[in-house]
Design a protein around this motif. Structure first.
Motif, PDB file in Angstrom:
ATOM      1  N   THR A 232       8.439  59.365  -7.523  1.00  0.00           N
ATOM      2  CA  THR A 232       8.515  57.896  -6.800  1.00  0.00           C
ATOM      3  C   THR A 232       8.627  57.734  -5.249  1.00  0.00           C
ATOM      4  OG1 THR A 232      10.563  57.289  -8.557  1.00  0.00           O
ATOM      5  CG2 THR A 232      11.042  56.551  -6.491  1.00  0.00           C
TER       6      THR A 232
ATOM      7  N   HIS B  90      18.250  58.641  -7.397  1.00  0.00           N
ATOM      8  CA  HIS B  90      18.618  58.741  -8.291  1.00  0.00           C
ATOM      9  C   HIS B  90      18.147  57.448  -9.006  1.00  0.00           C
ATOM     10  CE1 HIS B  90      19.691  59.473 -13.042  1.00  0.00           C
ATOM     11  NE2 HIS B  90      20.049  59.076 -12.389  1.00  0.00           N
ATOM     12  N   ILE B  91      18.977  56.477  -8.608  1.00  0.00           N
ATOM     13  CA  ILE B  91      18.794  54.914  -8.997  1.00  0.00           C
ATOM     14  C   ILE B  91      17.373  54.358  -8.878  1.00  0.00           C
ATOM     15  CG2 ILE B  91      20.526  52.454  -9.134  1.00  0.00           C
ATOM     16  CD1 ILE B  91      22.779  54.108  -8.435  1.00  0.00           C
TER      17      ILE B  91
ATOM     18  N   SER C  48      15.029  55.919  -9.426  1.00  0.00           N
ATOM     19  CA  SER C  48      13.818  56.147  -9.666  1.00  0.00           C
ATOM     20  C   SER C  48      13.828  55.988 -11.022  1.00  0.00           C
ATOM     21  CB  SER C  48      13.505  58.561  -9.472  1.00  0.00           C
ATOM     22  OG  SER C  48      15.112  58.741  -9.865  1.00  0.00           O
ATOM     23  N   LEU C  49      15.296  54.797 -11.583  1.00  0.00           N
ATOM     24  CA  LEU C  49      15.206  54.791 -12.774  1.00  0.00           C
ATOM     25  C   LEU C  49      14.510  53.517 -13.312  1.00  0.00           C
ATOM     26  CD1 LEU C  49      18.990  55.209 -13.371  1.00  0.00           C
ATOM     27  CD2 LEU C  49      17.296  57.119 -14.279  1.00  0.00           C
TER      28      LEU C  49
ATOM     29  N   SER D 225      18.091  50.996 -17.370  1.00  0.00           N
ATOM     30  CA  SER D 225      19.189  51.335 -16.902  1.00  0.00           C
ATOM     31  C   SER D 225      20.288  51.539 -16.834  1.00  0.00           C
ATOM     32  CB  SER D 225      18.277  52.997 -15.920  1.00  0.00           C
ATOM     33  OG  SER D 225      17.028  53.398 -16.694  1.00  0.00           O
TER      34      SER D 225
ATOM     35  N   VAL E   6      23.126  51.929 -14.751  1.00  0.00           N
ATOM     36  CA  VAL E   6      23.788  52.549 -13.509  1.00  0.00           C
ATOM     37  C   VAL E   6      25.251  52.353 -13.277  1.00  0.00           C
ATOM     38  CG1 VAL E   6      21.335  52.806 -12.748  1.00  0.00           C
ATOM     39  CG2 VAL E   6      22.779  50.300 -12.290  1.00  0.00           C
TER      40      VAL E   6
ATOM     41  N   ARG F  38      26.308  61.594 -16.469  1.00  0.00           N
ATOM     42  CA  ARG F  38      24.700  61.826 -16.277  1.00  0.00           C
ATOM     43  C   ARG F  38      24.839  62.994 -15.144  1.00  0.00           C
ATOM     44  NH1 ARG F  38      21.508  64.676 -14.640  1.00  0.00           N
ATOM     45  NH2 ARG F  38      19.626  64.418 -14.287  1.00  0.00           N
TER      46      ARG F  38
ATOM     47  N   PRO G  30      10.852  50.725 -10.216  1.00  0.00           N
ATOM     48  CA  PRO G  30      10.792  51.688  -9.619  1.00  0.00           C
ATOM     49  C   PRO G  30       9.499  52.102  -8.582  1.00  0.00           C
ATOM     50  CG  PRO G  30      10.749  52.797 -11.470  1.00  0.00           C
ATOM     51  CD  PRO G  30      11.337  50.921 -11.578  1.00  0.00           C
TER      52      PRO G  30
END
Length: 349
Positions: free
Chosen positions: A37, A59-60, A62-63, A67, A69, A77, A134
């Motif tokens: 990413t 992290h968000i 890359s989802l 997804s 969140v 998680r 992403p």
């Protein structure tokens, strides 16, 4: 013997010709071909975001699209708690990386729409929030790690000494390449704006309880000059018994009706003084407000009259009598026969 040593990296660092910094990080850069990413340094090295907020933002980003969140999903998680994750999401929202709006679905339900922007500055300049997934990631197999890609300069080969330097060949002139035609600019497709919600965001009711209106200060039925004088002297004398209860002249004038109401209800000055000076908070910031509150909240009821204190009269009770015929007990004011015996006497007559 159980400690693992990476000998390849050690040899690669030893081969650096220049000076190696005594501390700090050295990067071993290996190109990615799958599962990666693109993250900007404006997020990874943000000067105002916390480390938790930066990690959750990466992290968000890359989802995939769709997804979960939310706070509950991220807390399940990661080991961080819900409070810390909620603070990190508010930081990302304050700096423009995260946008959360409440929309009403067709069936009447309310949902939260979350949009993550990887470049808040570009969104502010353009005025449109593009909804995309992403960063582009390859789906091919991941390559084996290559240890030769180390971000360090390779040592230059040392030339062998020779007695006589060889003559260098003169390079031949190369033909000048012809200029290539400049391709025409391809029009960039316009970004599609996000459709607005059909209804305004729903505002949840406040959880704080409504404040109760302040009760008025009690007043006597008739504020006579004697009551005013006694109440004024009582309030001015309070600081002798409690140093915290220092009242100004304006406070004394406002509190006179409250003390007069107590005196009108036959409360003694000692009882009023104990009610006003007992268990004072430390430190006392507003003595006049405290005296006003206690005069209002602790006001005793008026004393009952003589008739109110008299015992209630009991109903007259009919005494027991013994029947002259059958000697049974029955209630009557006069002695004689019971009901059954009287009935028999009437039948015989």
């Amino acid at each position: 013997m159980d400690t693992q040593h990476d000998n390849a990296l050690t040899h690669a660092l030893a081969a650096i010709p220049g000076p190696v910094p005594p501390s700090g990080v050295l990067h071993a850069v290996i190109p990615h071909t799958s599962r990666f990413t693109v993250v900007g340094n404006h997020l990874a090295q943000h000067a105002e975001l916390s480390l938790v907020a930066i990690g959750i933002g990466v992290h968000i980003q890359s989802l995939p699209v769709g997804s979960k969140v939310g706070i509950k999903a991220l807390a399940a998680r990661f080991p961080e708690g819900e409070v810390k994750i909620a603070c990190a999401l508010r930081e990302l929202e304050a700096h423009g990386y995260l946008h959360r709006t409440r929309v009403r679905l067709p069936k009447g339900r309310v949902a939260t729409r979350t949009v993550f922007c990887n470049q808040p500055g570009a969104v502010l300049r353009g005025g449109v929030v593009p909804v995309v997934g992403p960063a582009v990631r390859s789906t091919g197999p991941a390559p084996a790690p290559v240890r030769e890609h180390l971000r360090v300069p390779e040592p230059a080969p040392v030339p062998e000494p020779t007695a006589v330097p060889e003559p260098r060949p003169v390079p031949e002139p190369r033909p000048v390449p012809e200029p290539r035609p400049v391709p025409e600019a391809v029009p960039v497709p316009e970004t599609v704006p996000v459709p607005e919600a059909p209804h305004a965001p729903v505002r949840l009711p406040s959880r704080t309880a409504p404040t109760q209106p302040r009760r008025p200060l009690p007043h006597p039925h008739a504020l006579t000059p004697e009551l005013r004088q006694a109440s004024s002297a009582f309030l001015a004398d309070l600081r002798r018994h409690a140093e915290e209860l220092v009242l100004s002249e304006q406070d004394v004038e406002e509190l006179i009706p409250g003390v007069a109401a107590w005196l009108e209800r036959d409360a003694t000055t000692d009882a009023i003084r104990r009610a006003l000076t007992a268990d004072l908070p430390q430190p006392l910031k507003h003595p006049a407000r405290l005296v006003r509150h206690r005069l209002t909240a602790l006001l005793p009821p008026p004393l009952p009259g003589i008739h109110g204190l008299a015992l209630p009269r009991r109903a007259p009770v009919t005494p027991f009598q013994t029947c002259d015929g059958c000697e049974r007990a029955f209630r009557s004011h006069d002695p004689g026969h019971c009901r059954d015996c009287r009935a028999q006497c009437w039948e015989a007559a």
